[in-house]
Design a protein around this motif. Structure first.
Motif, PDB file in Angstrom:
ATOM      1  N   LEU A   1      39.911  16.438  25.688  1.00  0.00           N
ATOM      2  CA  LEU A   1      39.541  17.655  24.949  1.00  0.00           C
ATOM      3  C   LEU A   1      40.721  18.273  24.218  1.00  0.00           C
ATOM      4  CD1 LEU A   1      37.057  19.258  27.472  1.00  0.00           C
ATOM      5  CD2 LEU A   1      36.586  17.755  25.536  1.00  0.00           C
ATOM      6  N   THR A   2      41.933  17.830  24.534  1.00  0.00           N
ATOM      7  CA  THR A   2      43.077  18.332  23.771  1.00  0.00           C
ATOM      8  C   THR A   2      43.168  17.622  22.419  1.00  0.00           C
ATOM      9  OG1 THR A   2      44.678  16.740  24.666  1.00  0.00           O
ATOM     10  CG2 THR A   2      44.323  18.785  25.911  1.00  0.00           C
ATOM     11  N   ARG A   3      42.452  16.503  22.281  1.00  0.00           N
ATOM     12  CA  ARG A   3      42.449  15.764  21.012  1.00  0.00           C
ATOM     13  C   ARG A   3      41.165  15.947  20.227  1.00  0.00           C
ATOM     14  NH1 ARG A   3      45.345  10.644  20.217  1.00  0.00           N
ATOM     15  NH2 ARG A   3      47.160  10.617  21.536  1.00  0.00           N
ATOM     16  N   CYS A   4      40.035  16.035  20.910  1.00  0.00           N
ATOM     17  CA  CYS A   4      38.733  16.063  20.235  1.00  0.00           C
ATOM     18  C   CYS A   4      38.662  17.183  19.212  1.00  0.00           C
ATOM     19  CB  CYS A   4      37.624  16.243  21.275  1.00  0.00           C
ATOM     20  SG  CYS A   4      35.989  16.421  20.515  1.00  0.00           S
ATOM     21  N   GLN A   5      38.222  16.817  18.013  1.00  0.00           N
ATOM     22  CA  GLN A   5      38.079  17.781  16.924  1.00  0.00           C
ATOM     23  C   GLN A   5      36.618  17.947  16.517  1.00  0.00           C
ATOM     24  OE1 GLN A   5      40.822  19.461  15.518  1.00  0.00           O
ATOM     25  NE2 GLN A   5      41.859  18.551  17.285  1.00  0.00           N
ATOM     26  N   GLY A   6      35.720  17.379  17.284  1.00  0.00           N
ATOM     27  CA  GLY A   6      34.292  17.549  17.013  1.00  0.00           C
ATOM     28  C   GLY A   6      33.768  16.719  15.858  1.00  0.00           C
ATOM     29  N   TYR A   7      34.360  15.572  15.606  1.00  0.00           N
ATOM     30  CA  TYR A   7      33.896  14.730  14.497  1.00  0.00           C
ATOM     31  C   TYR A   7      32.510  14.131  14.742  1.00  0.00           C
ATOM     32  CZ  TYR A   7      38.446  14.983  12.296  1.00  0.00           C
ATOM     33  OH  TYR A   7      39.584  15.427  11.685  1.00  0.00           O
TER      34      TYR A   7
ATOM     35  N   GLY B   1      31.853  23.063  20.779  1.00  0.00           N
ATOM     36  CA  GLY B   1      31.359  21.764  20.371  1.00  0.00           C
ATOM     37  C   GLY B   1      32.063  20.602  21.020  1.00  0.00           C
ATOM     38  N   LEU B   2      32.465  20.764  22.247  1.00  0.00           N
ATOM     39  CA  LEU B   2      33.216  19.715  22.917  1.00  0.00           C
ATOM     40  C   LEU B   2      32.292  18.813  23.726  1.00  0.00           C
ATOM     41  CD1 LEU B   2      36.249  21.865  24.023  1.00  0.00           C
ATOM     42  CD2 LEU B   2      36.041  20.408  22.030  1.00  0.00           C
ATOM     43  N   LEU B   3      32.872  17.866  24.410  1.00  0.00           N
ATOM     44  CA  LEU B   3      32.129  16.820  25.096  1.00  0.00           C
ATOM     45  C   LEU B   3      32.496  16.786  26.563  1.00  0.00           C
ATOM     46  CD1 LEU B   3      33.134  14.240  22.466  1.00  0.00           C
ATOM     47  CD2 LEU B   3      30.851  15.125  22.685  1.00  0.00           C
ATOM     48  N   TYR B   4      31.700  16.065  27.319  1.00  0.00           N
ATOM     49  CA  TYR B   4      32.046  15.887  28.721  1.00  0.00           C
ATOM     50  C   TYR B   4      32.106  14.406  29.063  1.00  0.00           C
ATOM     51  CZ  TYR B   4      26.998  15.440  29.240  1.00  0.00           C
ATOM     52  OH  TYR B   4      25.702  15.067  29.120  1.00  0.00           O
ATOM     53  N   ALA B   5      32.706  14.150  30.203  1.00  0.00           N
ATOM     54  CA  ALA B   5      32.886  12.769  30.652  1.00  0.00           C
ATOM     55  C   ALA B   5      31.710  12.344  31.498  1.00  0.00           C
ATOM     56  CB  ALA B   5      34.175  12.665  31.461  1.00  0.00           C
TER      57      ALA B   5
ATOM     58  N   VAL C   1      40.406  10.574  16.004  1.00  0.00           N
ATOM     59  CA  VAL C   1      41.612  11.077  16.680  1.00  0.00           C
ATOM     60  C   VAL C   1      41.845  10.395  18.034  1.00  0.00           C
ATOM     61  CG1 VAL C   1      41.613  13.301  15.492  1.00  0.00           C
ATOM     62  CG2 VAL C   1      40.288  13.030  17.599  1.00  0.00           C
ATOM     63  N   GLN C   2      41.164   9.282  18.256  1.00  0.00           N
ATOM     64  CA  GLN C   2      41.334   8.497  19.494  1.00  0.00           C
ATOM     65  C   GLN C   2      41.231   9.380  20.746  1.00  0.00           C
ATOM     66  OE1 GLN C   2      44.090   7.780  16.961  1.00  0.00           O
ATOM     67  NE2 GLN C   2      42.417   6.595  16.137  1.00  0.00           N
ATOM     68  N   ALA C   3      40.191  10.197  20.785  1.00  0.00           N
ATOM     69  CA  ALA C   3      40.026  11.113  21.918  1.00  0.00           C
ATOM     70  C   ALA C   3      39.227  10.505  23.056  1.00  0.00           C
ATOM     71  CB  ALA C   3      39.340  12.393  21.442  1.00  0.00           C
ATOM     72  N   ILE C   4      38.583   9.346  22.824  1.00  0.00           N
ATOM     73  CA  ILE C   4      37.710   8.771  23.839  1.00  0.00           C
ATOM     74  C   ILE C   4      38.477   7.737  24.649  1.00  0.00           C
ATOM     75  CG2 ILE C   4      35.607   7.439  24.240  1.00  0.00           C
ATOM     76  CD1 ILE C   4      34.542   8.663  21.608  1.00  0.00           C
TER      77      ILE C   4
END
Ligand code: F3S
Length: 63
Positions: A7-13, A31-35, A55-58
Motif C-alpha cells: 500500500l505504500t506503492r499502490c496508486q490505484g491504477y 481506493g486501496l486493496l487488500y491481500a 508501480v510493481q505494488a503486487i
C-alpha cells in the motif's frame, strides 16, 4: 499462493482489478486493496496483474 498489495506503492491504477476481479478489489476512501489467498484457478490472472501494475505494488508469495 498468496498475494499482497504494497500500500505504500499502490496508486490505484486498478489494472489488477481489471485482470483479476475475483482476487483484487478497490475499497475504502483511498481506493486501496487488500491481500488474500489466491485460488488455484486465479494464479495466472494474478501473475498477469502483478506484471501489469505500473508501480510493481503486487507481491506474490507461496503459502
Ligand atoms: Fe494499485 Fe497496482 Fe492495482 S497501483 S490498484 S496494485 S494495478
Amino acid at each position: 499462493m498468496r498475494t499482497v498489495v504494497d500500500l505504500t506503492r499502490c496508486q490505484g491504477y486498478a489494472q489488477c482489478v481489471f485482470l483479476a476481479p475475483e482476487v483484487f478489489e478497490l475499497h475504502g476512501e483511498e481506493g486501496l486493496l487488500y491481500a488474500t489467498a489466491v485460488p488455484d484457478d486465479q494464479v495466472e490472472r494474478v501473475r498477469q496483474a502483478a506484471a501489469a501494475c505500473p508501480v510493481q505494488a503486487i507481491l506474490l508469495g507461496e503459502e
